[in-house]
Design an enzyme around this catalytic site. Structure first.
Site, PDB file in Angstrom:
ATOM      1  N   ASP A  39     -30.253 -13.329  35.627  1.00  0.00           N
ATOM      2  CA  ASP A  39     -29.157 -14.293  35.548  1.00  0.00           C
ATOM      3  C   ASP A  39     -28.559 -14.558  36.923  1.00  0.00           C
ATOM      4  O   ASP A  39     -27.679 -15.410  37.075  1.00  0.00           O
ATOM      5  CB  ASP A  39     -28.093 -13.870  34.538  1.00  0.00           C
ATOM      6  CG  ASP A  39     -27.483 -12.507  34.814  1.00  0.00           C
ATOM      7  OD1 ASP A  39     -27.817 -11.905  35.853  1.00  0.00           O
ATOM      8  OD2 ASP A  39     -26.672 -12.041  33.981  1.00  0.00           O
ATOM      9  N   SER A  40     -29.092 -13.866  37.938  1.00  0.00           N
ATOM     10  CA  SER A  40     -28.778 -14.200  39.334  1.00  0.00           C
ATOM     11  C   SER A  40     -29.148 -15.632  39.663  1.00  0.00           C
ATOM     12  O   SER A  40     -28.705 -16.175  40.685  1.00  0.00           O
ATOM     13  CB  SER A  40     -29.510 -13.248  40.279  1.00  0.00           C
ATOM     14  OG  SER A  40     -30.897 -13.191  39.977  1.00  0.00           O
TER      15      SER A  40
ATOM     16  N   ASP B 177     -33.335 -11.271  31.791  1.00  0.00           N
ATOM     17  CA  ASP B 177     -31.969 -10.885  31.444  1.00  0.00           C
ATOM     18  C   ASP B 177     -31.521 -11.569  30.162  1.00  0.00           C
ATOM     19  O   ASP B 177     -31.914 -12.713  29.887  1.00  0.00           O
ATOM     20  CB  ASP B 177     -31.001 -11.311  32.554  1.00  0.00           C
ATOM     21  CG  ASP B 177     -30.944 -10.328  33.703  1.00  0.00           C
ATOM     22  OD1 ASP B 177     -31.363  -9.173  33.524  1.00  0.00           O
ATOM     23  OD2 ASP B 177     -30.466 -10.726  34.786  1.00  0.00           O
TER      24      ASP B 177
ATOM     25  N   LYS C 267     -33.466  -7.240  29.605  1.00  0.00           N
ATOM     26  CA  LYS C 267     -32.488  -6.388  30.287  1.00  0.00           C
ATOM     27  C   LYS C 267     -31.078  -6.759  29.843  1.00  0.00           C
ATOM     28  O   LYS C 267     -30.722  -7.938  29.823  1.00  0.00           O
ATOM     29  CB  LYS C 267     -32.606  -6.514  31.809  1.00  0.00           C
ATOM     30  CG  LYS C 267     -31.595  -5.637  32.570  1.00  0.00           C
ATOM     31  CD  LYS C 267     -31.949  -5.527  34.050  1.00  0.00           C
ATOM     32  CE  LYS C 267     -31.703  -6.791  34.838  1.00  0.00           C
ATOM     33  NZ  LYS C 267     -30.248  -7.116  34.920  1.00  0.00           N
TER      34      LYS C 267
ATOM     35  N   GLU D 271     -27.244  -0.255  39.700  1.00  0.00           N
ATOM     36  CA  GLU D 271     -26.826  -1.133  40.796  1.00  0.00           C
ATOM     37  C   GLU D 271     -25.570  -0.600  41.472  1.00  0.00           C
ATOM     38  O   GLU D 271     -24.597  -0.218  40.810  1.00  0.00           O
ATOM     39  CB  GLU D 271     -26.566  -2.552  40.282  1.00  0.00           C
ATOM     40  CG  GLU D 271     -26.126  -3.518  41.384  1.00  0.00           C
ATOM     41  CD  GLU D 271     -26.116  -4.976  40.960  1.00  0.00           C
ATOM     42  OE1 GLU D 271     -25.690  -5.818  41.780  1.00  0.00           O
ATOM     43  OE2 GLU D 271     -26.531  -5.280  39.819  1.00  0.00           O
TER      44      GLU D 271
END
Length: 274
Positions: free
Chosen positions: A54-55, A93, A121, A190
């Site tokens: 989703d980046s 994602d 994810k 992260e």
């Protein structure tokens, strides 16, 4: 030529083979991709896992956070990436607001899997365990994302390192064990201290993937635009520009894969302390 580039003889990466890589001590190289051309390039360069993250909200759409990304966006980009990959494992994602209940998560995951994803994810720790278990029981491979979870940016008060201090470190370990016990086949960590990530990696029986989590994880992931130095926004501490000194994207991705596999990335300069 890198030994990781034997495309013609390379076997398809699966959830099972990722576990085998972890057991053998072979580090896992993961990168994000959002279209077929870059996905194919990554596969040629030996990337093990391609993530439709989703980046894309940040680096493709120009959003300040990942929150505006919709399930339709992820499905579209998953379809694109799936057309460029045959050997790398494709993970996608589930975006913000698409897994509030186990049933909603299942329906969201089905759409993404039907678009070509082989694993999904989700961001969350202990609280997410029932949802992860619900998905795994229905044959959907899952990766749990813990530590700094960008979909929770406003709850965190910004993009901040997580897991610092005894209480926070204990909670992160509890999160990791809870998602593993729920059936997660991989855990992504992260922006946590490198020493803590190493402890969690040794604690778990499934592969761990780090992004800003130090060198002791089972593998590493970066956002493609960050590692190529093309994203105009803030460059996080954990990012290295692999285009430095190189002239082609292929060479940069190959350099990334090599650095992950031989353990030279991430270095101390890319890692956080407790």
């Amino acid at each position: 030529m890198s030994s990781y580039l034997q495309e013609s003889t390379r076997k398809a990466v699966t959830v099972t083979s990722l576990q085998g890589m972890r057991a053998a001590g072979e580090r896992i190289a993961m990168l994000t991709a959002y279209d077929a051309s870059f996905a194919a390039l990554m596969e040629r360069s030996g990337v093990d896992v391609v993530l439709v993250g989703d980046s894309l909200g940040n680096v493709v759409q120009g959003q300040k956070t990942t929150l505006p990304v919709t399930l339709d966006h992820i499905v579209y980009h998953t379809e694109c990436v799936a057309r460029g990959t045959t050997k790398a494992l494709l993970m996608s994602d589930l975006p913000f607001g698409t897994y509030g209940t186990p049933e909603q998560a299942f329906h969201s995951a089905v759409r993404v899997m039907q678009a070509g994803a082989q694993m999904v994810k989700l961001e969350g720790g202990e609280w997410l365990a029932p949802t992860l278990r619900f998905l795994v029981e229905r044959s959907i491979p899952v990766c749990a994302h813990i530590g700094l979870t960008p979909q929770s940016v406003h709850a965190f008060g910004g993009f901040k390192v997580q897991g610092r201090g005894d209480e926070a470190a204990a909670q992160l370990k509890a999160d990791a064990l809870a998602v593993q016990d729920a059936g997660a086949q991989m855990v992504l960590m992260e922006a946590i201290p490198a020493t803590l990530a190493g402890e969690v990696t040794r604690l778990l029986a499934v592969p761990t993937i780090g992004i800003g989590a130090g060198p002791e994880c089972s593998g590493q992931v970066l956002v493609m635009h960050d590692m190529l130095g093309v994203f105009p926004g803030h460059r996080p501490k954990f990012v290295r520009n692999f285009m430095d000194g190189l002239t082609t994207i292929d060479a940069a991705v190959t350099a990334y894969v090599t650095a992950v596999k031989d353990g030279t990335f991430p270095g101390p300069e890319h890692s956080f302390t407790a």
